[in-house]
Design a protein around this motif. Structure first.
Motif, PDB file in Angstrom:
ATOM      1  N   LEU A 138       0.827  -1.211   0.000  1.00 42.67           N
ATOM      2  CA  LEU A 138       0.000   0.000   0.000  1.00 42.67           C
ATOM      3  C   LEU A 138       0.860   1.259   0.000  1.00 42.67           C
ATOM      4  CD1 LEU A 138      -2.540  -1.140   2.728  1.00 42.67           C
ATOM      5  CD2 LEU A 138      -2.878  -1.177   0.247  1.00 42.67           C
ATOM      6  N   PRO A 139       0.545   2.221  -0.858  1.00 38.74           N
ATOM      7  CA  PRO A 139       1.294   3.492  -0.858  1.00 38.74           C
ATOM      8  C   PRO A 139       0.916   4.342   0.342  1.00 38.74           C
ATOM      9  CG  PRO A 139      -0.547   3.614  -2.388  1.00 38.74           C
ATOM     10  CD  PRO A 139      -0.515   2.191  -1.887  1.00 38.74           C
ATOM     11  N   LEU A 140       1.697   5.375   0.570  1.00 40.28           N
ATOM     12  CA  LEU A 140       1.460   6.249   1.717  1.00 40.28           C
ATOM     13  C   LEU A 140       0.054   6.840   1.697  1.00 40.28           C
ATOM     14  CD1 LEU A 140       2.459   7.783   4.224  1.00 40.28           C
ATOM     15  CD2 LEU A 140       3.427   9.503   2.697  1.00 40.28           C
ATOM     16  N   TRP A 141      -0.378   7.326   0.511  1.00 39.98           N
ATOM     17  CA  TRP A 141      -1.697   7.950   0.425  1.00 39.98           C
ATOM     18  C   TRP A 141      -2.744   6.868   0.174  1.00 39.98           C
ATOM     19  CZ3 TRP A 141      -4.098  11.650   2.421  1.00 39.98           C
ATOM     20  CH2 TRP A 141      -5.280  12.161   1.882  1.00 39.98           C
ATOM     21  N   ASN A 142      -3.056   6.139   1.212  1.00 41.08           N
ATOM     22  CA  ASN A 142      -4.012   5.048   1.148  1.00 41.08           C
ATOM     23  C   ASN A 142      -4.588   4.848   2.544  1.00 41.08           C
ATOM     24  OD1 ASN A 142      -4.329   1.935   1.776  1.00 41.08           O
ATOM     25  ND2 ASN A 142      -4.828   2.201  -0.384  1.00 41.08           N
ATOM     26  N   VAL A 143      -5.893   4.669   2.640  1.00 38.75           N
ATOM     27  CA  VAL A 143      -6.545   4.620   3.946  1.00 38.75           C
ATOM     28  C   VAL A 143      -6.059   3.444   4.785  1.00 38.75           C
ATOM     29  CG1 VAL A 143      -8.558   3.275   3.185  1.00 38.75           C
ATOM     30  CG2 VAL A 143      -8.769   4.836   5.133  1.00 38.75           C
ATOM     31  N   MET A 144      -5.799   2.299   4.157  1.00 40.01           N
ATOM     32  CA  MET A 144      -5.346   1.144   4.918  1.00 40.01           C
ATOM     33  C   MET A 144      -3.889   1.288   5.359  1.00 40.01           C
ATOM     34  SD  MET A 144      -7.812  -0.855   5.463  1.00 40.01           S
ATOM     35  CE  MET A 144      -9.441  -1.275   4.886  1.00 40.01           C
ATOM     36  N   HIS A 145      -3.091   1.946   4.537  1.00 41.51           N
ATOM     37  CA  HIS A 145      -1.711   2.249   4.940  1.00 41.51           C
ATOM     38  C   HIS A 145      -1.729   3.181   6.152  1.00 41.51           C
ATOM     39  CE1 HIS A 145       2.646   3.275   3.950  1.00 41.51           C
ATOM     40  NE2 HIS A 145       2.319   4.141   4.884  1.00 41.51           N
ATOM     41  N   LEU A 146      -2.537   4.228   6.065  1.00 38.32           N
ATOM     42  CA  LEU A 146      -2.612   5.185   7.172  1.00 38.32           C
ATOM     43  C   LEU A 146      -3.176   4.520   8.420  1.00 38.32           C
ATOM     44  CD1 LEU A 146      -3.959   8.261   5.168  1.00 38.32           C
ATOM     45  CD2 LEU A 146      -1.631   7.913   6.020  1.00 38.32           C
ATOM     46  N   HIS A 147      -4.194   3.691   8.236  1.00 41.67           N
ATOM     47  CA  HIS A 147      -4.763   2.972   9.382  1.00 41.67           C
ATOM     48  C   HIS A 147      -3.722   2.078  10.045  1.00 41.67           C
ATOM     49  CE1 HIS A 147      -6.810  -0.130  11.658  1.00 41.67           C
ATOM     50  NE2 HIS A 147      -6.305  -1.024  10.819  1.00 41.67           N
ATOM     51  N   SER A 148      -3.070   1.234   9.269  1.00 41.56           N
ATOM     52  CA  SER A 148      -2.127   0.271   9.841  1.00 41.56           C
ATOM     53  C   SER A 148      -0.977   0.970  10.540  1.00 41.56           C
ATOM     54  CB  SER A 148      -1.597  -0.647   8.731  1.00 41.56           C
ATOM     55  OG  SER A 148      -2.639  -1.411   8.164  1.00 41.56           O
ATOM     56  N   SER A 149      -0.473   2.031   9.943  1.00 45.56           N
ATOM     57  CA  SER A 149       0.666   2.739  10.532  1.00 45.56           C
ATOM     58  C   SER A 149       0.278   3.477  11.805  1.00 45.56           C
ATOM     59  CB  SER A 149       1.249   3.717   9.510  1.00 45.56           C
ATOM     60  OG  SER A 149       1.691   3.034   8.350  1.00 45.56           O
ATOM     61  N   THR A 150      -0.866   4.144  11.783  1.00 44.30           N
ATOM     62  CA  THR A 150      -1.258   4.931  12.958  1.00 44.30           C
ATOM     63  C   THR A 150      -1.740   4.053  14.099  1.00 44.30           C
ATOM     64  OG1 THR A 150      -3.464   5.271  11.984  1.00 44.30           O
ATOM     65  CG2 THR A 150      -1.808   7.004  11.636  1.00 44.30           C
ATOM     66  N   VAL A 151      -2.489   2.987  13.797  1.00 42.23           N
ATOM     67  CA  VAL A 151      -3.010   2.160  14.885  1.00 42.23           C
ATOM     68  C   VAL A 151      -1.872   1.448  15.615  1.00 42.23           C
ATOM     69  CG1 VAL A 151      -3.432  -0.056  13.690  1.00 42.23           C
ATOM     70  CG2 VAL A 151      -4.988   0.717  15.491  1.00 42.23           C
ATOM     71  N   HIS A 152      -0.859   0.986  14.888  1.00 41.04           N
ATOM     72  CA  HIS A 152       0.261   0.319  15.551  1.00 41.04           C
ATOM     73  C   HIS A 152       1.144   1.324  16.302  1.00 41.04           C
ATOM     74  CE1 HIS A 152      -0.796  -2.967  12.683  1.00 41.04           C
ATOM     75  NE2 HIS A 152      -0.556  -3.671  13.754  1.00 41.04           N
ATOM     76  N   THR A 153       1.243   2.534  15.777  1.00 41.33           N
ATOM     77  CA  THR A 153       1.975   3.574  16.501  1.00 41.33           C
ATOM     78  C   THR A 153       1.314   3.869  17.833  1.00 41.33           C
ATOM     79  OG1 THR A 153       2.816   4.602  14.471  1.00 41.33           O
ATOM     80  CG2 THR A 153       2.694   5.996  16.426  1.00 41.33           C
ATOM     81  N   MET A 154      -0.006   3.981  17.836  1.00 43.35           N
ATOM     82  CA  MET A 154      -0.728   4.258  19.087  1.00 43.35           C
ATOM     83  C   MET A 154      -0.662   3.070  20.043  1.00 43.35           C
ATOM     84  SD  MET A 154      -4.050   6.575  18.019  1.00 43.35           S
ATOM     85  CE  MET A 154      -4.623   5.569  16.634  1.00 43.35           C
ATOM     86  N   LEU A 155      -0.618   1.849  19.497  1.00 50.59           N
ATOM     87  CA  LEU A 155      -0.513   0.673  20.355  1.00 50.59           C
ATOM     88  C   LEU A 155       0.866   0.560  20.997  1.00 50.59           C
ATOM     89  CD1 LEU A 155      -2.497  -1.968  18.267  1.00 50.59           C
ATOM     90  CD2 LEU A 155      -3.118  -1.075  20.527  1.00 50.59           C
TER      91      LEU A 155
END
Length: 254
Positions: A138-155
């Motif tokens: 997934l490229p950076l500008w993609n909802v699933m990329h943003l979801h996966s990166s941000t949710v794991h960062t918060m975890l």
């Protein structure tokens, strides 16, 4: 293929279009390092600010973080359902998804066992997911990329804030963590059997570069599972050794 914009594509859709080996960003390339750097910055800066808050302020921060985690998870499900890309693998039976509910538990009713689970399971699991992302298609500008990166960062951030707030892991609570982990594994194994999914990566290393190395070394099937168990034990040894040594030194001083 879905008729939506590529912004809404999932990993499965991207791989169906470009092949299983397609990578929109490289491991430890600029995009990947951006997310790792952001996570490190938030953990360092958040820890400093968290220490300055009183108990009520800390609890508010954790509750806001929990709400953001839930909203992030909901975004994944709603967007995939709306675009016809929802698959059974999006159910919350991966380790990080299950730990999201532990965050809810702690945010509503702080408990040392919840904090221990977040330290022993959530922190290394989310950190490993960020270090070896399974969403490289997934490229950076993609909802699933943003979801996966941000949710794991918060975890990762959640247990780091608990440590900053004074929580101290205790190896004596690890058996209870193992019991929680065992229930998680049983639930994941059952859903894997019923739905043909690969929660907790129990059926193979599909989509994870680090686990792929384990599978290469130990082989598939029982060997792979034995390799996973050894890795878990090694990670726990590394996580708890500093606290055990600190406890020994403290006892010697007194």
């Amino acid at each position: 293929m879905p008729s939506c914009s590529p912004f809404w594509y999932t990993v499965d859709t991207m791989q169906a279009l470009h092949g299983y080996d397609y990578h929109a960003f490289e491991l430890f390339g600029p995009v990947h390092l951006f997310w790792l750097g952001l996570c490190a910055f938030l953990c360092a800066g958040g820890s400093v600010l968290f220490r300055r808050l009183g108990p009520a302020g800390r609890q508010r921060v954790l509750r806001v973080l929990t709400l953001l985690l839930l909203a992030d998870e909901l975004l994944k499900d709603v967007s995939s359902l709306a675009t016809g890309q929802f698959v059974w693998a999006f159910l919350p039976f991966h380790l990080c998804s299950i730990n999201l509910f532990v965050c809810v538990w702690y945010a509503l009713r702080p408990h040392t066992l919840a904090a221990e689970v977040l330290y022993a399971l959530c922190l290394p699991g989310a950190a490993a997911a960020l270090l070896f992302p399974s969403w490289q298609a997934l490229p950076l500008w993609n909802v699933m990329h943003l979801h996966s990166s941000t949710v794991h960062t918060m975890l990762v951030l959640f247990p780091v804030l608990l440590l900053a707030g004074g929580f101290r892991p205790d190896v004596r609570r690890l058996p209870k963590v193992c019991a929680v982990f065992g229930l998680d594994l049983l639930a994941a194994a059952l859903v894997n059997h019923l739905c043909g999914t690969n929660f907790m990566f129990l059926r193979g290393s599909y989509g994870n570069a680090a686990l792929g190395l384990i599978e290469q070394v130990f082989g598939a099937g029982p060997g792979y599972l034995a390799g996973l168990a050894l890795i878990v034990c090694a990670v726990w040894a590394a996580l708890y050794a500093p606290w055990v040594f600190a406890g020994w030194r403290s006892k010697k001083r007194h």
